[in-house]
Write a protein that holds these residues in place. Structure first.
Motif, PDB file in Angstrom:
ATOM      1  N   SER A  54       0.822  -1.178   0.025  1.00 30.37           N
ATOM      2  CA  SER A  54       0.121   0.073   0.139  1.00 30.37           C
ATOM      3  C   SER A  54       0.749   1.318  -0.128  1.00 30.37           C
ATOM      4  O   SER A  54       0.277   2.152  -0.368  1.00 30.37           O
ATOM      5  CB  SER A  54      -0.998   0.025   1.131  1.00 30.37           C
ATOM      6  OG  SER A  54      -0.048  -0.316   2.430  1.00 30.37           O
ATOM      7  N   LYS A 107      -3.457  -2.200   6.997  1.00 33.67           N
ATOM      8  CA  LYS A 107      -4.570  -1.376   7.526  1.00 33.67           C
ATOM      9  C   LYS A 107      -5.029  -0.183   6.572  1.00 33.67           C
ATOM     10  O   LYS A 107      -6.016   0.244   6.643  1.00 33.67           O
ATOM     11  CB  LYS A 107      -3.974  -0.340   8.990  1.00 33.67           C
ATOM     12  CG  LYS A 107      -3.718  -1.274   9.885  1.00 33.67           C
ATOM     13  CD  LYS A 107      -2.879  -0.485  11.032  1.00 33.67           C
ATOM     14  CE  LYS A 107      -2.388  -1.171  12.235  1.00 33.67           C
ATOM     15  NZ  LYS A 107      -1.296  -0.746  12.626  1.00 33.67           N
ATOM     16  N   ASN A 125       7.707  -8.244   1.302  1.00 36.06           N
ATOM     17  CA  ASN A 125       8.160  -6.910   1.493  1.00 36.06           C
ATOM     18  C   ASN A 125       7.594  -6.185   2.867  1.00 36.06           C
ATOM     19  O   ASN A 125       8.394  -5.250   3.225  1.00 36.06           O
ATOM     20  CB  ASN A 125       7.593  -5.957   0.365  1.00 36.06           C
ATOM     21  CG  ASN A 125       7.936  -4.263   0.575  1.00 36.06           C
ATOM     22  OD1 ASN A 125       8.874  -4.013   0.437  1.00 36.06           O
ATOM     23  ND2 ASN A 125       6.604  -3.892   1.239  1.00 36.06           N
ATOM     24  N   TYR A 176      15.535  -5.517  14.574  1.00 34.16           N
ATOM     25  CA  TYR A 176      15.296  -5.354  13.093  1.00 34.16           C
ATOM     26  C   TYR A 176      16.430  -5.874  12.299  1.00 34.16           C
ATOM     27  O   TYR A 176      16.093  -6.769  11.292  1.00 34.16           O
ATOM     28  CB  TYR A 176      15.194  -3.883  12.837  1.00 34.16           C
ATOM     29  CG  TYR A 176      15.042  -3.499  11.089  1.00 34.16           C
ATOM     30  CD1 TYR A 176      13.662  -3.459  10.763  1.00 34.16           C
ATOM     31  CD2 TYR A 176      16.054  -3.052  10.414  1.00 34.16           C
ATOM     32  CE1 TYR A 176      13.566  -3.150   9.415  1.00 34.16           C
ATOM     33  CE2 TYR A 176      16.090  -2.724   9.208  1.00 34.16           C
ATOM     34  CZ  TYR A 176      14.461  -2.815   8.440  1.00 34.16           C
ATOM     35  OH  TYR A 176      14.446  -2.609   7.136  1.00 34.16           O
ATOM     36  N   THR A 225      11.021   6.595   3.092  1.00 28.35           N
ATOM     37  CA  THR A 225       9.693   6.356   2.853  1.00 28.35           C
ATOM     38  C   THR A 225       8.966   6.574   4.504  1.00 28.35           C
ATOM     39  O   THR A 225       9.821   7.095   5.221  1.00 28.35           O
ATOM     40  CB  THR A 225       9.683   4.684   2.761  1.00 28.35           C
ATOM     41  OG1 THR A 225      10.107   4.092   3.943  1.00 28.35           O
ATOM     42  CG2 THR A 225      10.080   4.338   1.541  1.00 28.35           C
TER      43      THR A 225
HETATM   44  P1  NAP Z   1       6.714   1.422   4.872  1.00 28.76           P
HETATM   45  O1  NAP Z   1       6.539   2.741   4.009  1.00 28.76           O
HETATM   46  O2  NAP Z   1       6.520   1.726   6.342  1.00 28.76           O
HETATM   47  O3  NAP Z   1       5.646   0.446   4.379  1.00 28.76           O
HETATM   48  C1  NAP Z   1       5.073  -0.581   5.038  1.00 28.76           C
HETATM   49  C2  NAP Z   1       4.216  -1.616   4.368  1.00 28.76           C
HETATM   50  O4  NAP Z   1       4.058  -2.758   5.106  1.00 28.76           O
HETATM   51  C3  NAP Z   1       2.780  -0.851   4.361  1.00 28.76           C
HETATM   52  O5  NAP Z   1       2.216  -1.053   3.021  1.00 28.76           O
HETATM   53  C4  NAP Z   1       1.914  -1.614   5.588  1.00 28.76           C
HETATM   54  O6  NAP Z   1       0.743  -1.628   5.471  1.00 28.76           O
HETATM   55  C5  NAP Z   1       2.580  -2.874   5.404  1.00 28.76           C
HETATM   56  N1  NAP Z   1       2.750  -4.002   6.402  1.00 28.76           N
HETATM   57  C6  NAP Z   1       3.152  -3.623   7.735  1.00 28.76           C
HETATM   58  N2  NAP Z   1       2.932  -4.701   8.603  1.00 28.76           N
HETATM   59  C7  NAP Z   1       1.997  -5.581   7.883  1.00 28.76           C
HETATM   60  C8  NAP Z   1       1.473  -6.755   8.133  1.00 28.76           C
HETATM   61  N3  NAP Z   1       1.595  -7.251   9.256  1.00 28.76           N
HETATM   62  N4  NAP Z   1       0.810  -7.384   7.164  1.00 28.76           N
HETATM   63  C9  NAP Z   1       0.650  -6.876   5.899  1.00 28.76           C
HETATM   64  N5  NAP Z   1       1.148  -5.711   5.569  1.00 28.76           N
HETATM   65  C10 NAP Z   1       1.947  -5.076   6.441  1.00 28.76           C
HETATM   66  O7  NAP Z   1       7.901   0.450   4.727  1.00 28.76           O
HETATM   67  P2  NAP Z   1       9.209   0.736   3.377  1.00 28.76           P
HETATM   68  O8  NAP Z   1      10.394   1.507   3.917  1.00 28.76           O
HETATM   69  O9  NAP Z   1       8.459   0.918   2.319  1.00 28.76           O
HETATM   70  O10 NAP Z   1       9.751  -0.768   3.709  1.00 28.76           O
HETATM   71  C11 NAP Z   1       9.325  -2.049   2.948  1.00 28.76           C
HETATM   72  C12 NAP Z   1      10.416  -2.924   3.257  1.00 28.76           C
HETATM   73  O11 NAP Z   1      11.642  -2.584   2.761  1.00 28.76           O
HETATM   74  C13 NAP Z   1      10.342  -3.537   4.465  1.00 28.76           C
HETATM   75  O12 NAP Z   1      10.733  -4.684   4.648  1.00 28.76           O
HETATM   76  C14 NAP Z   1      11.479  -2.572   5.321  1.00 28.76           C
HETATM   77  O13 NAP Z   1      12.309  -3.272   6.332  1.00 28.76           O
HETATM   78  C15 NAP Z   1      12.396  -2.693   3.896  1.00 28.76           C
HETATM   79  N6  NAP Z   1      13.845  -1.806   3.880  1.00 28.76           N
HETATM   80  C16 NAP Z   1      13.275  -0.502   3.941  1.00 28.76           C
HETATM   81  C17 NAP Z   1      14.338   0.363   3.957  1.00 28.76           C
HETATM   82  C18 NAP Z   1      14.008   1.897   3.883  1.00 28.76           C
HETATM   83  O14 NAP Z   1      14.954   2.674   3.958  1.00 28.76           O
HETATM   84  N7  NAP Z   1      12.862   2.544   3.680  1.00 28.76           N
HETATM   85  C19 NAP Z   1      15.826  -0.082   3.889  1.00 28.76           C
HETATM   86  C20 NAP Z   1      15.919  -1.416   3.826  1.00 28.76           C
HETATM   87  C21 NAP Z   1      14.887  -2.175   3.731  1.00 28.76           C
HETATM   88  P3  NAP Z   1      -0.461  -0.531   5.695  1.00 28.76           P
HETATM   89  O15 NAP Z   1      -0.145   0.690   4.975  1.00 28.76           O
HETATM   90  O16 NAP Z   1      -1.523  -1.231   5.432  1.00 28.76           O
HETATM   91  O17 NAP Z   1      -0.105  -0.142   7.405  1.00 28.76           O
END
Ligand code: NAP
Length: 249
Positions: free
Chosen positions: A16, A40, A92, A157, A192
């Protein structure tokens, strides 16, 4: 590039917002039908589905908490019931609850392990049978450089992301004989909601340490992930593709 993933069915967990959203858009732009999972944020997921459909693609929003067995199973079942198969699974969905270990509660450890690592195991377990039956599958797990180099304040994490790397390699060995590949993508820092409240001085300091001199974009990660889903990557399995501007080398 649209024909690259034509007739492929993809499930992206946590699609999302943020990186998952970008991955869903990228896979759809290459021709895949995409199941957009969210926990959510129904409005954001439905907006993404409309965007994909508006561009001539196919998508379906599915609510499921993938950290639970019922949620993960229901998500994969909906994908298979709707489209008849699942070709691509991108694990993801992820979260953070940062603190130094002395101040981190057990509930913060469990929540992050469950959302990041348990969900990856549960969704992979649910999808693998359908993939092996069709003798085709691409599982791509989003880990992090925090799982490779470790990050102070992120014992939960970093452990979850290191666990995802072990899971990726073990599963790659288990399912390779059925033409199912399992790889991981390890982003560095990407702006993000997850990273939005990093203090400005820390964000600036980080920039200075990134050899390519900038944070990653959502598209940087999405394109690397989509590559692993295409036939161009058919001889790659058990690999961790680091997308971090050189930060962790
Ligand atoms: P984000 O913007 O916080 O988005 C998180 C997403 O995960 C949202 O779509 C959320 O859904 C969903 N989510 C969380 N808990 C969930 C659950 N229990 N069941 C289903 N969906 C769930 O995070 P992001 O930065 O895009 O991160 C995405 C991935 O990349 C993660 O695994 C993160 O660890 C990894 N990552 C991110 C970074 C970074 O710098 N951003 C770096 C390395 C790795 P809702 O919208 O419905 O809440």
């Amino acid at each position: 590039m649209a024909e690259q993933l034509q007739d492929k069915i993809a499930v992206v967990t946590g699609a999302s917002r943020g990186i998952g959203r970008g991955i869903a858009l990228e896979l759809a732009s290459r021709g895949a039908a995409v199941v957009v999972n969210y926990q959510k944020n129904a409005d954001a997921a439905n907006t993404l589905v409309s965007e994909i459909e508006g561009a001539g693609g196919k998508a379906l929003a599915v609510q499921a908490d993938v950290s639970t067995e019922e949620g993960a199973n229901a998500l994969i079942k909906t994908a298979v019931d709707t489209y008849g198969k699942i070709d691509i699974l991108v694990n993801n969905a992820g979260t953070t609850r940062d603190n130094v270990i002395m101040l981190m509660g057990v509930e913060d450890f469990d929540a992050v392990i469950n959302t990041n690592l348990r969900s990856t195991w549960l969704c992979s377990k649910a999808a693998v049978r359908a993939m092996m039956r069709k003798r085709y599958g691409r599982i791509i797990n989003i880990t992090s450089i925090s799982g490779i180099v470790g990050n102070g304040g992120q014992t939960n994490y970093s452990a979850s992301k290191a666990g995802i790397i072990g899971l990726t390699k073990a599963l790659a060995r288990e399912v390779s004989s059925r033409n199912v590949t399992v790889n991981a993508v390890a982003p560095g820092f990407v702006l993000t909601d997850l990273t939005a409240n990093l203090p400005e001085d820390i964000a600036k300091k980080l920039n200075e340490n990134i050899p390519l001199g900038r944070w990653g974009s959502i598209e940087d990660v999405a394109k690397a992930t989509a590559f692993l889903a295409t036939d161009d990557a058919s001889y790659i399995t058990g690999h961790v593709l680091v997308v971090d501007g050189g930060l962790a080398m």
